[in-house]
Design an enzyme around this catalytic site. Structure first.
Site, PDB file in Angstrom:
ATOM      1  N   SER A 142       0.956  -1.060   0.043  1.00 55.32           N
ATOM      2  CA  SER A 142       0.091   0.052   0.034  1.00 55.32           C
ATOM      3  C   SER A 142       0.887   1.328  -0.148  1.00 55.32           C
ATOM      4  O   SER A 142       2.151   1.078   0.463  1.00 55.32           O
ATOM      5  CB  SER A 142      -0.820  -0.037   1.306  1.00 55.32           C
ATOM      6  OG  SER A 142      -1.596   1.527   1.449  1.00 55.32           O
ATOM      7  N   TYR A 155      -2.218  -1.172  10.255  1.00 56.11           N
ATOM      8  CA  TYR A 155      -2.087  -1.405   8.885  1.00 56.11           C
ATOM      9  C   TYR A 155      -0.908  -0.750   8.385  1.00 56.11           C
ATOM     10  O   TYR A 155      -0.149  -1.476   7.439  1.00 56.11           O
ATOM     11  CB  TYR A 155      -3.161  -0.378   8.350  1.00 56.11           C
ATOM     12  CG  TYR A 155      -3.420  -0.552   6.747  1.00 56.11           C
ATOM     13  CD1 TYR A 155      -4.091  -1.892   6.312  1.00 56.11           C
ATOM     14  CD2 TYR A 155      -3.261   0.437   5.670  1.00 56.11           C
ATOM     15  CE1 TYR A 155      -4.329  -2.158   5.027  1.00 56.11           C
ATOM     16  CE2 TYR A 155      -3.284   0.234   4.578  1.00 56.11           C
ATOM     17  CZ  TYR A 155      -3.954  -0.975   4.061  1.00 56.11           C
ATOM     18  OH  TYR A 155      -4.114  -1.304   2.656  1.00 56.11           O
TER      19      TYR A 155
END
Length: 278
Positions: A142, A155
């Protein structure tokens, strides 16, 4: 890997979102597809769609389960031939504020986002290296794996791990002619937030009703933003091009540029001064 036609691609999280977008792009490029996902209904729909373009085999798989991963790998190669393109894409978002996280949350996110990638690499890499015919590994991280952009400590931690692993793998696998790319998407039009929210472990008991409501409303706002972002099919095409060019990093947009610049500035400014020669 300039020519990916007639290769077999194994894609985790391949029945939804970015994974399905990648599957569609590889199908257009002439790859055979082994799709793994936890969503049996979505797998069935993906197979029905993509079988019109290429050979497709589907497998229900929890990427945290190493024994099942090995079994599915055997079945995929028996059905479609040796896997030489591995897309470790399965992932989840979510979590809680840092002070409210539980071990259960850590185990869930790290188990899927990090261990799932490790399991994919460890399952297929020895086979690819032994065959000596090259290949490519794509790991989905990401933009949140490149710099801090407010998506939560859990995350960010998982995605930083995938980026670092991919960078190191690339160096080691050059001798085997196996390329490595790390996909670092920005906002993509998927329902990952809603699916992650539905699948996550129970919210921590110490969240207040106000905090719980705020989390739900935030998830809804992010979902709305994502719905108008880069289509998964565009991401899939970027991945195919990235594999053909053997790119290390595959970005979907420039949203992380200011965050990366700031991180780089802080890193360099923290370096000790150069020693002056005598």
């Amino acid at each position: 890997m300039t020519d990916i036609s007639n290769r077999t691609a194994f894609i985790t999280g391949g029945a939804n979102g970015i994974g399905l977008g990648i599957a569609r792009a590889f199908a257009e490029a002439g790859c055979k597809l082994a799709l793994a996902d936890l969503d049996a209904a979505a797998l069935e729909a993906a197979k029905k769609e993509l079988s019109a373009k290429t050979e497709v085999a589907t497998f229900v798989l929890d990427v945290r389960d190493r024994e099942s991963f090995a079994r599915v790998a055997d079945e995929a190669e028996a059905a479609l031939g040796p896997v030489s393109v591995v897309v470790n894409n399965a992932g989840v978002g979510g979590g809680a504020p840092a002070a409210k996280l539980t071990f259960e949350h850590w185990d869930w996110v790290m188990g899927i986002n990090v261990n799932g990638v490790i399991n994919g690499v460890q399952t297929f890499l020895p086979r690819m290296a032994e065959r000596g015919k090259g290949g490519h590994i794509i790991n989905t991280a990401s933009g949140a794996g490149l710099a801090i952009a407010g998506t939560g400590v859990l995350y960010h931690t998982s995605k930083y791990a995938v980026v670092g692993m991919s960078e190191a793998l690339r160096v080691e696998l050059e001798a085997h002619k196996i390329g490595v790319s790390v996909l670092c998407p920005g906002p993509v039009a998927t329902d990952i937030v809603k699916r992650s929210y539905a699948d996550r472990p129970d919210a921590p008991a110490n969240l207040s009703e106000k905090e719980r409501k705020f989390a739900e409303e935030s998830a809804e706002r992010v979902s709305q933003i994502l719905s108008q972002s880069t289509p998964p099919e565009d991401v899939g095409r970027m991945v195919v091009e990235g594999v053909k060019r053997n790119q290390l990093f595959i970005h979907t947009d420039r949203i992380m540029v200011p965050f990366i610049e700031e991180r780089t500035r802080v890193l360099l400014e923290a370096m000790p001064p150069e020693k002056k020669s005598a």
